[in-house]
Each structure stands twice: as structure tokens, then as C-alpha cells.
Design an enzyme around this catalytic site. Structure first.
Site, PDB file in Angstrom:
ATOM      1  N   LYS A  24      34.654  67.587  16.804  1.00  0.00           N
ATOM      2  CA  LYS A  24      35.357  68.540  15.927  1.00  0.00           C
ATOM      3  C   LYS A  24      34.517  69.796  15.678  1.00  0.00           C
ATOM      4  O   LYS A  24      35.008  70.905  15.737  1.00  0.00           O
ATOM      5  CB  LYS A  24      35.621  67.914  14.550  1.00  0.00           C
ATOM      6  CG  LYS A  24      36.722  66.908  14.487  1.00  0.00           C
ATOM      7  CD  LYS A  24      37.121  66.624  13.050  1.00  0.00           C
ATOM      8  CE  LYS A  24      35.997  66.259  12.112  1.00  0.00           C
ATOM      9  NZ  LYS A  24      35.321  65.025  12.300  1.00  0.00           N
ATOM     10  N   ARG A  99      40.488  64.028   3.899  1.00  0.00           N
ATOM     11  CA  ARG A  99      40.080  62.721   4.425  1.00  0.00           C
ATOM     12  C   ARG A  99      40.727  61.572   3.674  1.00  0.00           C
ATOM     13  O   ARG A  99      40.537  60.422   4.067  1.00  0.00           O
ATOM     14  CB  ARG A  99      38.578  62.575   4.276  1.00  0.00           C
ATOM     15  CG  ARG A  99      37.782  62.804   5.556  1.00  0.00           C
ATOM     16  CD  ARG A  99      36.367  62.867   5.134  1.00  0.00           C
ATOM     17  NE  ARG A  99      35.356  62.485   6.032  1.00  0.00           N
ATOM     18  CZ  ARG A  99      34.564  63.348   6.680  1.00  0.00           C
ATOM     19  NH1 ARG A  99      34.798  64.629   6.616  1.00  0.00           N
ATOM     20  NH2 ARG A  99      33.558  62.918   7.374  1.00  0.00           N
ATOM     21  N   ARG A 182      31.115  54.754   8.982  1.00  0.00           N
ATOM     22  CA  ARG A 182      31.856  56.023   8.961  1.00  0.00           C
ATOM     23  C   ARG A 182      33.110  55.942   9.832  1.00  0.00           C
ATOM     24  O   ARG A 182      34.158  56.470   9.480  1.00  0.00           O
ATOM     25  CB  ARG A 182      30.958  57.174   9.429  1.00  0.00           C
ATOM     26  CG  ARG A 182      29.907  57.543   8.405  1.00  0.00           C
ATOM     27  CD  ARG A 182      28.890  58.519   8.946  1.00  0.00           C
ATOM     28  NE  ARG A 182      29.456  59.777   9.366  1.00  0.00           N
ATOM     29  CZ  ARG A 182      28.910  60.588  10.268  1.00  0.00           C
ATOM     30  NH1 ARG A 182      27.780  60.263  10.850  1.00  0.00           N
ATOM     31  NH2 ARG A 182      29.479  61.713  10.578  1.00  0.00           N
TER      32      ARG A 182
HETATM   33  P1  AMP Z   1      31.080  65.228   8.226  1.00  0.00           P
HETATM   34  O1  AMP Z   1      30.048  66.263   8.575  1.00  0.00           O
HETATM   35  O2  AMP Z   1      32.467  65.789   8.174  1.00  0.00           O
HETATM   36  O3  AMP Z   1      30.982  63.991   9.073  1.00  0.00           O
HETATM   37  O4  AMP Z   1      30.743  64.773   6.710  1.00  0.00           O
HETATM   38  C1  AMP Z   1      29.497  64.242   6.358  1.00  0.00           C
HETATM   39  C2  AMP Z   1      29.592  63.523   5.037  1.00  0.00           C
HETATM   40  O5  AMP Z   1      29.966  64.452   4.003  1.00  0.00           O
HETATM   41  C3  AMP Z   1      30.619  62.419   4.960  1.00  0.00           C
HETATM   42  O6  AMP Z   1      30.143  61.172   5.489  1.00  0.00           O
HETATM   43  C4  AMP Z   1      30.852  62.341   3.452  1.00  0.00           C
HETATM   44  O7  AMP Z   1      29.762  61.709   2.779  1.00  0.00           O
HETATM   45  C5  AMP Z   1      30.825  63.814   3.063  1.00  0.00           C
HETATM   46  N1  AMP Z   1      32.167  64.424   3.209  1.00  0.00           N
HETATM   47  C6  AMP Z   1      32.526  65.421   4.091  1.00  0.00           C
HETATM   48  N2  AMP Z   1      33.811  65.743   3.954  1.00  0.00           N
HETATM   49  C7  AMP Z   1      34.300  64.941   2.978  1.00  0.00           C
HETATM   50  C8  AMP Z   1      35.590  64.786   2.401  1.00  0.00           C
HETATM   51  N3  AMP Z   1      36.646  65.511   2.808  1.00  0.00           N
HETATM   52  N4  AMP Z   1      35.726  63.862   1.416  1.00  0.00           N
HETATM   53  C9  AMP Z   1      34.680  63.118   0.986  1.00  0.00           C
HETATM   54  N5  AMP Z   1      33.443  63.209   1.504  1.00  0.00           N
HETATM   55  C10 AMP Z   1      33.239  64.110   2.492  1.00  0.00           C
END
Ligand code: AMP
Length: 233
Positions: A24, A99, A182
Site C-alpha cells: 500500500k 480499519r 497484524r
Molecule cells: P500501518 O503503518 O498502517 O501498518 O500502521 C501501523 C500501526 O499504527 C498499526 O499496527 C496500529 O497500531 C496503528 N494504526 C495505524 N492506522 C490505524 C488505524 N486506522 N486504527 C488504529 N490503529 C492504527
């Protein structure tokens, strides 16, 4: 006298869905650079809060490292504030949001107040490929370049091709024990989010994320062109 409805095509809101490691971030950069719109990555916003040592950052640091989700209220507020910025008026891309069902409903509320055309794309990748990709991921903390030691290594091990910064970093939540959690969180929490949009009449476009990066990108651009044209070079 008839009053014209708001122009729905004025702004394009793009939601890019995909399991962790689906590519992404890489595709989001290509899209936002082509259409000159900001990439709103809730993961990046949250990591910046942690990096800055803000009170919010301290509150969510352990949650992030454990691969759990930050609470909906906090994330919804961060996104709402970000979408209110001037640079989002010509369109924006959401990466990593919404999410949860609660976040999807909050976003629908925000979008209802904005004249915009919503385009939703899911980049699909299975579990084994997800694990391989995430555990191989390396980032440049200086310029944000993303590498993968298996599929897209830097020319010199551990050194950024773009800016020469070293060493490259591994995200705390990219450790193998966290990746599994995750992925399952994504399956259980985010896939039901699609239904919120489908039942509102939105189409979720699906792209096979295991194809070469350029092919994935070309297919995404094709979808975006077919969904109406914003200005682009
Ligand atoms: P990502 O870089 O999108 O994989 O996000 C890394 C981490 O940030 C996730 O594992 C969550 O801990 C937090 N996070 C990111 N986006 C969200 C979201 N929309 N809702 C809740 N936690 C988020």
C-alpha cells in the site's frame, strides 16, 4: 430557480486497502505523486507522534509496538483534523484508514460533508507472502524510501540508494511474532469494513498485489482513470 447540487467529481477521495505488507505504502506514493494529492497514512501520523515524544505518542507507543490498534476515537480525531487541511481540498488518499467499522462510519460522516467522489481499491496479498514481505522490509529513516531485502534490496546492504543514509531501519511492529497478529487483525477487523461501503453502494476494486510492482501500479491507474479524471501530468 434551481440550485445546482455540489459537484461530486470535484475532489477524489481514494481509500487504499490491503493487508500489512501488501505494498500500500509504495503504491500510495505513486498515486499521490501522479495526482498531486496528499497521502494520509494513519500509521505514519501515529509513528510521527511516537517519534516526537508527544503525550499522544507516549500513550500509543506500546500499542503500536505490540501490533494492536489505536482506539477509534483517537484515530478518527487525527484523521478529521488532517482532512480539514487546505492541501486536502483537491483530493487525498487514505492509507491504513478506516480499519474498523466505527472508523468507516466516522469517515462516511466526514465525506458526506465534503463534495467528493470516493474510489476504493484493495491490494490483495495472502498470508505467506505477507510474512515474507514484512520481515524483509527496511526503511530509510531520513527520506522515507522503502526496501525489501528479498525483492527490492538497496544497491549497498543497509545503505539508502536515494540519500545514502545508514543503517536502514526495521519497524518495531515488523517483527515476525507481531506480523501474524497484524494480519489476523486485518482479516477480522478490516475486511468487515468493506461491507459498510458495499452496503452504501460503493464498489471495492480489487488488484492482485502479488504481481510485479509496476503491473499493480498500472492496474490501479487504470481504475482511477476509469473512475473519472482529476488533473494529472
Ligand atoms: P500501518 O503503518 O498502517 O501498518 O500502521 C501501523 C500501526 O499504527 C498499526 O499496527 C496500529 O497500531 C496503528 N494504526 C495505524 N492506522 C490505524 C488505524 N486506522 N486504527 C488504529 N490503529 C492504527
Amino acid at each position: 430557480m434551481t440550485i445546482s447540487p455540489p459537484v461530486k467529481e470535484a475532489v477524489r477521495a481514494i481509500i487504499l486497502f490491503g493487508s500489512p505488507g501488501a505494498g500500500k505504502g509504495t503504491q500510495a506514493r505513486k498515486i499521490t505523486s501522479r495526482y498531486r494529492i496528499p497521502q494520509i497514512s494513519t500509521g505514519d501520523i501515529i509513528r510521527e507522534e511516537v517519534g516526537s515524544g508527544s503525550s499522544l505518542g507516549k500513550k500509543v507507543e506500546a500499542i503500536l509496538a505490540a501490533g494492536r490498534l489505536v482506539d477509534d476515537e483517537t484515530v478518527n480525531q487525527l484523521v478529521e483534523a488532517r482532512l480539514d487541511s487546505k492541501d486536502c481540498r483537491k483530493g487525498f488518499l487514505l492509507d491504513g484508514y478506516p480499519r474498523t467499522i466505527c472508523q468507516a462510519r466516522a469517515l462516511q460522516g466526514i465525506l458526506d460533508r465534503m463534495p467528493c467522489r470516493l474510489v476504493i481499491i484493495e491490494v490483495q496479498v495472502g498470508y505467506n507472502e505477507t510474512v515474507r514481505r514484512i520481515t524483509g522490509r527496511r526503511l530509510c529513516a531520513q527520506c522515507g524510501a522503502i526496501y525489501n531485502i528479498y525483492s527490492h534490496p538497496p544497491k549497498v546492504a543497509d545503505v539508502c540508494d536515494g540519500c545514502g543514509h545508514r543503517p536502514l531501519s526495521i519497524r518495531s511492529d515488523d517483527r515476525p511474532e507481531v506480523v501474524k497478529k497484524r494480519f489476523h487483525l486485518y482479516q477480522e477487523g478490516t475486511v468487515p469494513v468493506y461491507e459498510v461501503f458495499r452496503s452504501a453502494g460503493e464498489k471495492i476494486h480489487q488488484v492482485d498485489g502479488t504481481q510485479p510492482e509496476q503491473v499493480v501500479c498500472a492496474q490501479i491507474f487504470e481504475i482511477l482513470e476509469a473512475e473519472g479524471s482529476n488533473d494529472h501530468p
